[in-house]
Motif scaffolding. Structure first.
Motif, mmCIF file in Angstrom:
data_model
loop_
_atom_site.group_PDB
_atom_site.id
_atom_site.type_symbol
_atom_site.label_atom_id
_atom_site.label_comp_id
_atom_site.label_asym_id
_atom_site.label_seq_id
_atom_site.Cartn_x
_atom_site.Cartn_y
_atom_site.Cartn_z
ATOM 1 N N ASP A 293 -34.370 67.454 -44.309
ATOM 2 C CA ASP A 293 -33.086 67.141 -44.020
ATOM 3 C C ASP A 293 -32.253 68.037 -42.927
ATOM 4 O OD1 ASP A 293 -32.280 64.929 -46.037
ATOM 5 O OD2 ASP A 293 -33.018 65.896 -47.457
ATOM 6 N N SER A 349 -27.120 74.757 -49.451
ATOM 7 C CA SER A 349 -26.882 73.166 -48.695
ATOM 8 C C SER A 349 -27.359 72.402 -49.798
ATOM 9 C CB SER A 349 -27.679 74.118 -47.973
ATOM 10 O OG SER A 349 -27.110 74.572 -46.771
ATOM 11 N N MET A 350 -28.767 71.972 -50.652
ATOM 12 C CA MET A 350 -28.910 71.010 -51.222
ATOM 13 C C MET A 350 -27.970 71.044 -52.950
ATOM 14 S SD MET A 350 -33.027 72.533 -51.620
ATOM 15 C CE MET A 350 -33.592 72.165 -50.389
ATOM 16 N N SER A 353 -24.862 69.834 -51.196
ATOM 17 C CA SER A 353 -24.851 68.789 -49.744
ATOM 18 C C SER A 353 -23.807 69.372 -48.942
ATOM 19 C CB SER A 353 -24.315 67.444 -50.322
ATOM 20 O OG SER A 353 -25.011 66.981 -51.569
ATOM 21 N N SER A 378 -21.318 67.779 -43.892
ATOM 22 C CA SER A 378 -21.720 67.272 -45.269
ATOM 23 C C SER A 378 -22.602 66.054 -45.282
ATOM 24 C CB SER A 378 -20.422 66.825 -45.335
ATOM 25 O OG SER A 378 -19.030 67.772 -46.376
ATOM 26 N N PRO A 380 -26.163 65.127 -47.805
ATOM 27 C CA PRO A 380 -27.146 65.227 -48.865
ATOM 28 C C PRO A 380 -28.399 66.240 -48.323
ATOM 29 C CG PRO A 380 -27.673 63.156 -48.044
ATOM 30 C CD PRO A 380 -26.682 63.865 -47.228
ATOM 31 N N ARG A 382 -32.232 67.154 -49.774
ATOM 32 C CA ARG A 382 -33.234 66.968 -50.986
ATOM 33 C C ARG A 382 -34.401 67.967 -50.117
ATOM 34 N NH1 ARG A 382 -31.272 61.069 -50.589
ATOM 35 N NH2 ARG A 382 -30.796 61.951 -48.012
ATOM 36 N N ASP A 419 -29.285 57.351 -44.701
ATOM 37 C CA ASP A 419 -28.100 58.465 -44.088
ATOM 38 C C ASP A 419 -28.180 59.345 -42.695
ATOM 39 O OD1 ASP A 419 -29.230 60.012 -46.779
ATOM 40 O OD2 ASP A 419 -28.051 58.921 -47.548
#
Length: 421
Positions: A293, A349-350, A353, A378, A380, A382, A419
């Motif tokens: 991500d 950050s995880m 989010s 903003s 997610p 992961r 996403d």
């Protein structure tokens, strides 16, 4: 099956925040900790800006007997270590001493302590040099003092590979946990903001000479002209996942993969090896590039080095194929402490989010990066990759995975594509 290594506690001392909460609030808001150097008078030096840890008073945290034997760097590390263990809910005295270790990184050792004692020798004579000079300057001093303070007599050591050091330390800590060590305190806290250390920084020819904190450190920008250095870093409590689960510990994330490489000799005609380190880390984690991500970039702010990093990220993840950020533009590069702080930032950050921004930078169009600028994004998070490069050719990459995240499932990849869309 190899046990997972998880992060259960973090401690931070950064130029834009003393303590995790202050640091994270400043980082999300885009507040810088870079300013005029105050630890000594930099007049006459070409570089005058630094990232200094604010509000740290050693006597507020440490006993008087510790002060004569420790450098400023080590005092910071001892306090940050206390915070990382407390955050994990660990009381070292309650655990077997040989089940706990300390593995840190260092780039310079206790320069400030060493400079003071050298001045004493030159001005007064050798009999005025502290006996503590024998170890206070040493690269391994933080590991040693943390071990003594917390009664940690398991596998311990220090890694010395400049900016890449704290990723290498975390990887070594993971190896020891896989071999049976229950808990390892790992990461790095660094500081060499004294005149002796400053000359060493200047010798790299990579320091920015700007006197404007908002324009001095601009990676991936056409105005890039070197970095700002700083002090601080982070320490993390790492544990075997099963042990953490048994005691009901809160888990920030997993150290899922690691890769390292070394650049070829200049003039050899062979390409840089950063992309190799990234690929090795992804393979070690069993994570596909499409499932990452965000990448926390090394962000040298030297045009030829930025080019190498941008090309490596693009090669592995595709043009604008992954969010990229370098929140160290708010702190400066903290020597061996830099990457450990990036790891903490990725874990936060995880948790929340949100991807913090690369402040003050206008992305040069020749870099095909999805660089997060302007403000936080903003999203997610992961899986994250943290990159670090040390002067002389060291390259390291770490893959972090959110708690309980299965990145091998087809549904995960499908959701990731949704996403991004």
């Amino acid at each position: 099956m190899t046990t997972a290594t998880v992060v259960t506690g973090i401690g931070v001392a950064a130029p834009n925040g003393l303590g995790t909460d202050d640091f994270w609030a400043a980082t999300r808001a885009g507040r810088t900790g870079i300013g005029p150097l105050t630890r000594f008078d930099p007049a006459g030096y070409p570089a005058v800006l630094a990232g200094e840890v604010p509000g740290f008073v050693a006597t507020d945290h440490l006993s008087g007997r510790m002060l004569p034997q420790t450098d400023h760097m080590t005092r910071l590390a001892l306090v940050v270590g206390d915070w990382a263990l407390a955050d994990a809910g660990v009381v070292p005295a309650e655990l077997p001493s040989f089940d706990m270790g300390v593995i840190t990184a260092s780039s310079a050792g206790g320069y400030e302590f060493g400079e003071r004692e050298l001045r004493n020798m030159w001005r007064k004579g050798g009999q005025y040099v502290s006996a503590y000079q024998s170890f206070a300057w040493f690269y391994a001093v933080n590991s040693g003092q943390l071990s003594i303070r917390n009664g940690m007599r398991g596998p311990s050591g220090v890694l010395v590979s400049d900016q890449a050091g704290s990723l290498d330390a975390l990887a070594q800590a993971r190896r020891q946990i896989r071999r049976g060590t229950r808990l390892v305190l790992s990461g790095a806290v660094d500081s060499s903001l004294c005149s002796w250390g400053w000359v060493a920084h200047l010798a790299s020819d990579r320091l920015s000479t700007s006197d404007d904190p908002d324009r001095a450190y601009l990676p991936f920008d056409r105005r890039a002209a070197g970095h700002v250095t700083g002090e601080g870093g982070a320490l993390l409590t790492l544990e075997d996942a099963d042990s953490a689960r048994e005691r009901g510990a809160r888990v920030y994330g997993e150290i899922a993969g690691y890769g390292a490489s070394f650049d070829p000799r200049p003039g050899s005609g062979r390409p840089p090896a950063l992309s190799r380190a990234i690929v090795l880390a992804l393979e070690d984690a069993g994570v596909a590039a499409a499932d990452v991500d965000v990448v926390f970039a090394d962000a040298a702010a030297v045009p030829e080095l930025d080019r190498v990093e941008a090309d490596a990220i693009t090669e592995v993840f595709g043009p604008r194929g992954v969010a990229v950020t370098a929140p160290k533009t708010m702190t400066g590069r903290l020597c061996s402490g830099t990457a450990a702080l990036d790891v903490v930032t990725a874990l936060l950050s995880m948790r929340d989010s949100v991807i913090p921004p690369t402040t003050n930078v206008s992305l040069a169009p020749e870099y095909e990066l999805d660089l997060v600028t302007g403000g936080p994004r903003s999203a997610p998070v992961r899986a994250a990759v943290v990159l670090a490069r040390g002067h002389g050719g060291f390259n390291s990459a770490v893959v972090l995975r959110a708690p309980g995240e299965d990145l091998s499932s087809p549904e995960r990849t499908l959701q990731k594509g949704t996403d991004r869309g």
